[in-house]
Design a protein around this motif. Structure first.
Motif, PDB file in Angstrom:
ATOM      1  N   LEU B  39       0.747  -1.375   0.006  1.00  0.00           N
ATOM      2  CA  LEU B  39       0.035  -0.155   0.023  1.00  0.00           C
ATOM      3  C   LEU B  39       0.898   1.150  -0.068  1.00  0.00           C
ATOM      4  N   ARG B  40       2.126   1.239   0.591  1.00  0.00           N
ATOM      5  CA  ARG B  40       2.661   2.288   0.724  1.00  0.00           C
ATOM      6  C   ARG B  40       3.629   2.779  -0.248  1.00  0.00           C
ATOM      7  N   PHE B  41       4.231   1.780  -1.026  1.00  0.00           N
ATOM      8  CA  PHE B  41       5.223   2.286  -1.917  1.00  0.00           C
ATOM      9  C   PHE B  41       4.857   2.901  -3.225  1.00  0.00           C
ATOM     10  N   PRO B  42       6.041   3.599  -3.712  1.00  0.00           N
ATOM     11  CA  PRO B  42       5.638   4.613  -4.515  1.00  0.00           C
ATOM     12  C   PRO B  42       5.245   4.065  -6.048  1.00  0.00           C
ATOM     13  N   ASP B  43       5.737   3.107  -6.529  1.00  0.00           N
ATOM     14  CA  ASP B  43       5.561   2.694  -7.747  1.00  0.00           C
ATOM     15  C   ASP B  43       5.370   1.182  -7.886  1.00  0.00           C
ATOM     16  N   PHE B  44       5.010   0.574  -9.223  1.00  0.00           N
ATOM     17  CA  PHE B  44       4.793  -0.779  -9.177  1.00  0.00           C
ATOM     18  C   PHE B  44       5.906  -1.583  -8.809  1.00  0.00           C
ATOM     19  N   TYR B  45       7.181  -1.434  -9.452  1.00  0.00           N
ATOM     20  CA  TYR B  45       8.262  -2.196  -9.311  1.00  0.00           C
ATOM     21  C   TYR B  45       8.705  -2.178  -7.863  1.00  0.00           C
ATOM     22  N   THR B  46       8.432  -1.304  -6.866  1.00  0.00           N
ATOM     23  CA  THR B  46       8.852  -1.380  -5.735  1.00  0.00           C
ATOM     24  C   THR B  46       7.717  -2.001  -5.086  1.00  0.00           C
ATOM     25  N   ARG B  47       6.595  -2.124  -5.460  1.00  0.00           N
ATOM     26  CA  ARG B  47       5.298  -2.874  -4.774  1.00  0.00           C
ATOM     27  C   ARG B  47       5.717  -4.348  -5.005  1.00  0.00           C
ATOM     28  N   VAL B  48       6.374  -4.616  -6.229  1.00  0.00           N
ATOM     29  CA  VAL B  48       6.570  -6.171  -6.210  1.00  0.00           C
ATOM     30  C   VAL B  48       7.462  -6.734  -5.064  1.00  0.00           C
ATOM     31  N   HIS B  49       8.531  -5.818  -4.737  1.00  0.00           N
ATOM     32  CA  HIS B  49       9.478  -6.305  -3.587  1.00  0.00           C
ATOM     33  C   HIS B  49       8.540  -6.567  -2.213  1.00  0.00           C
ATOM     34  N   ALA B  50       7.516  -5.536  -1.911  1.00  0.00           N
ATOM     35  CA  ALA B  50       6.875  -5.666  -0.836  1.00  0.00           C
ATOM     36  C   ALA B  50       6.078  -7.073  -0.866  1.00  0.00           C
ATOM     37  N   ALA B  51       5.518  -7.194  -2.042  1.00  0.00           N
ATOM     38  CA  ALA B  51       4.629  -8.624  -2.086  1.00  0.00           C
ATOM     39  C   ALA B  51       5.546  -9.755  -1.893  1.00  0.00           C
ATOM     40  N   SER B  52       6.720  -9.765  -2.411  1.00  0.00           N
ATOM     41  CA  SER B  52       7.666 -10.966  -2.216  1.00  0.00           C
ATOM     42  C   SER B  52       7.870 -11.346  -0.823  1.00  0.00           C
ATOM     43  N   ILE B  53       7.750 -10.360   0.219  1.00  0.00           N
ATOM     44  CA  ILE B  53       7.800 -10.618   1.639  1.00  0.00           C
ATOM     45  C   ILE B  53       6.621 -11.705   2.091  1.00  0.00           C
ATOM     46  N   THR B  54       5.368 -11.181   1.632  1.00  0.00           N
ATOM     47  CA  THR B  54       4.351 -12.315   1.617  1.00  0.00           C
ATOM     48  C   THR B  54       4.587 -13.531   1.172  1.00  0.00           C
ATOM     49  N   ASP B  55       5.165 -13.717   0.139  1.00  0.00           N
ATOM     50  CA  ASP B  55       5.555 -14.820  -0.644  1.00  0.00           C
ATOM     51  C   ASP B  55       6.486 -15.941  -0.252  1.00  0.00           C
ATOM     52  N   THR B  56       7.497 -15.166   0.306  1.00  0.00           N
ATOM     53  CA  THR B  56       8.445 -16.099   0.739  1.00  0.00           C
ATOM     54  C   THR B  56       8.315 -16.083   2.323  1.00  0.00           C
ATOM     55  N   SER B  57       8.694 -15.299   3.288  1.00  0.00           N
ATOM     56  CA  SER B  57       8.703 -15.626   4.730  1.00  0.00           C
ATOM     57  C   SER B  57       7.436 -15.644   5.234  1.00  0.00           C
ATOM     58  N   GLY B  58       6.513 -14.893   5.044  1.00  0.00           N
ATOM     59  CA  GLY B  58       5.062 -14.832   5.543  1.00  0.00           C
ATOM     60  C   GLY B  58       4.667 -16.408   5.339  1.00  0.00           C
ATOM     61  N   ALA B  59       4.475 -16.615   4.033  1.00  0.00           N
ATOM     62  CA  ALA B  59       3.860 -18.003   3.498  1.00  0.00           C
ATOM     63  C   ALA B  59       4.759 -19.155   4.137  1.00  0.00           C
ATOM     64  N   GLY B  60       6.079 -19.054   4.283  1.00  0.00           N
ATOM     65  CA  GLY B  60       6.782 -19.957   4.659  1.00  0.00           C
ATOM     66  C   GLY B  60       6.332 -20.260   6.149  1.00  0.00           C
ATOM     67  N   LEU B  61       6.653 -19.165   7.024  1.00  0.00           N
ATOM     68  CA  LEU B  61       6.495 -19.320   8.287  1.00  0.00           C
ATOM     69  C   LEU B  61       5.017 -19.781   8.732  1.00  0.00           C
ATOM     70  N   VAL B  62       3.977 -19.167   7.988  1.00  0.00           N
ATOM     71  CA  VAL B  62       2.675 -19.939   8.444  1.00  0.00           C
ATOM     72  C   VAL B  62       2.666 -21.487   8.028  1.00  0.00           C
ATOM     73  N   LEU B  63       3.188 -21.945   6.889  1.00  0.00           N
ATOM     74  CA  LEU B  63       3.010 -23.286   6.428  1.00  0.00           C
ATOM     75  C   LEU B  63       4.109 -24.178   7.300  1.00  0.00           C
TER      76      LEU B  63
END
Lengths: 102, 126, 162
Positions: B39-63
């Motif tokens: 939600l915070r980052f200014p443009d599309f390419y930086t938002r991809v980096h933030a979404a990859s936190i969810t994909d790697t460490s967030g999902a990994g820890l939950v699973l």
């Protein structure tokens, strides 16, 4: 604690919907929907554990794969406006006849 | 020796549920943090980096937390299947997203930016 | 034939790990779906070295724990960037040159860069990669040299290594 984690991920999903609704470009929306799908997988798994029926993980496996295919399909559609085009790395001038079935 | 292993097994059976719950909760909080980044980052390419936190460490820890709480070994196998598929497909689909945006001509913002993200968001709308 | 056995073993392990029912009826269904899946694989012509990559298994077993640690380290950087009150990010685009020779090694390298939060592979052309990074200081070409070397060691065959 699992219930708390479930609600936390649901809050995250609601926040992602905001980005999907007001994302300035198409790609922001696709990114939000893709991330939403990842969170849906986690919610499915956690819901199985909360309800004491971990068989929900089967659905979660399927959802992981479908999410990936859906993202690629949406991106391909918005690039070529068709699902029939073969996905190649770059158009080869020698094989340009192969594209005509699109 | 056998008694020691029995004791170890009993302790593990008591410990693994709080441990798994804590891992699930931590992963869920990381998911929210990644969403805040989206939600915070200014443009599309930086938002991809933030979404990859969810994909790697967030999902990994939950699973991983789910695998710790699993009542049966089949559940562990399924959870590890999900982890494998998720890591492979998330990296590939974020590369596909960025590549599609770059091919379509979306220009990334380069250089330091110190202003808060919300003002940038409003400038971005077109 | 070895590749066919390799694919069969992977499908077999996947079914046995996911089904949980070992009655004769279910095993019969399993046999039927093995035959159908192997037929489809033969029709897609993917019963080859890429379809059953057991040769690379040990290289990947050495590579992925290191990658996991890298992912954890860079996650911490991005989490701090997300939660800071003032955004201090400094995005940049970098061109890299990889030493990986085969397609598989290049794909492993590009996917590892994408999987590490903070860096995303934008494009691959031959042996050049275009990488978008969140912090310019972390995205210098020197920062990827070790990952490049490890990818080449994990996935390139011995005779092609530089």
């Amino acid at each position: 604690m699992t219930l708390a984690a479930l609600f936390a991920i649901l809050i995250g999903m609601c926040l992602l919907l905001v980005r999907a609704l007001l994302g300035p470009t198409l790609y922001d929306r696709v990114l939000a929907v893709n991330s939403f799908g990842t969170k849906t997988v986690l919610v499915l798994g956690l819901l199985g554990f909360v309800m004491g029926r971990p068989d929900f993980l089967d659905i979660a496996i399927l959802y992981t794969l479908i999410n990936f295919v859906a993202t690629i399909a949406v991106l391909k559609f918005f690039r070529y406006r068709s699902f029939q085009v073969p996905l190649v790395r770059r158009p080869d001038p020698a094989a340009s006849g192969g594209d005509s079935n699109g | 020796m056998a008694e020691f292993f029995a004791l170890l097994g009993n302790t593990w059976d008591v410990v693994r549920f709080p441990l798994g719950g804590a891992a699930c909760l931590l992963g869920a909080i990381l998911c929210i943090i990644g969403t805040i980044g989206v939600l915070r980052f200014p443009d599309f390419y930086t938002r991809v980096h933030a979404a990859s936190i969810t994909d790697t460490s967030g999902a990994g820890l939950v699973l991983l937390g789910m695998a710790l709480m699993a009542p049966h070994w089949i559940i562990v196998v399924k959870v590890f299947c999900i982890i494998g598929f998720l890591l492979l497909t998330c990296a590939t689909s974020s590369h596909a997203l960025v590549n599609a945006a770059h091919t379509a001509g979306l220009q990334p913002k380069i250089g330091p930016m110190a202003r808060s993200g919300h003002e940038e968001d409003e400038e971005d709308e077109h | 034939m070895a590749y066919l056995l390799g694919i069969f073993f992977a499908i077999f392990a996947f079914w046995m790990g996911n089904s949980g029912h070992y009655k004769p009826l279910m095993l019969g269904f399993a046999a039927i779906s093995f035959v159908i899946t192997l037929f489809l694989c033969a029709r897609l012509k993917i019963i080859d070295r890429e379809g059953a990559p057991y040769v690379r298994l040990f290289g990947w077993l050495a590579y992925y724990p290191w990658l996991t640690w890298e992912v954890v380290k860079s996650n911490w950087v991005i989490i701090k960037a997300c939660l800071r009150a003032e955004l201090d990010i400094n995005p940049s685009l970098v061109k890299l040159k990889t030493i990986c020779k085969t397609d598989l090694a290049k794909v492993t390298f590009a996917n590892s860069i994408t999987m590490t939060p903070g860096t995303v592979t934008v494009e691959i052309e031959g042996d050049k990669l275009l990488v978008h990074g969140l912090y310019e200081a972390n995205t210098q070409p020197e920062a990827f040299e070790e990952m490049d070397r490890r990818c080449a060691r994990a996935a390139d065959p011995v005779e092609k290594r530089a």
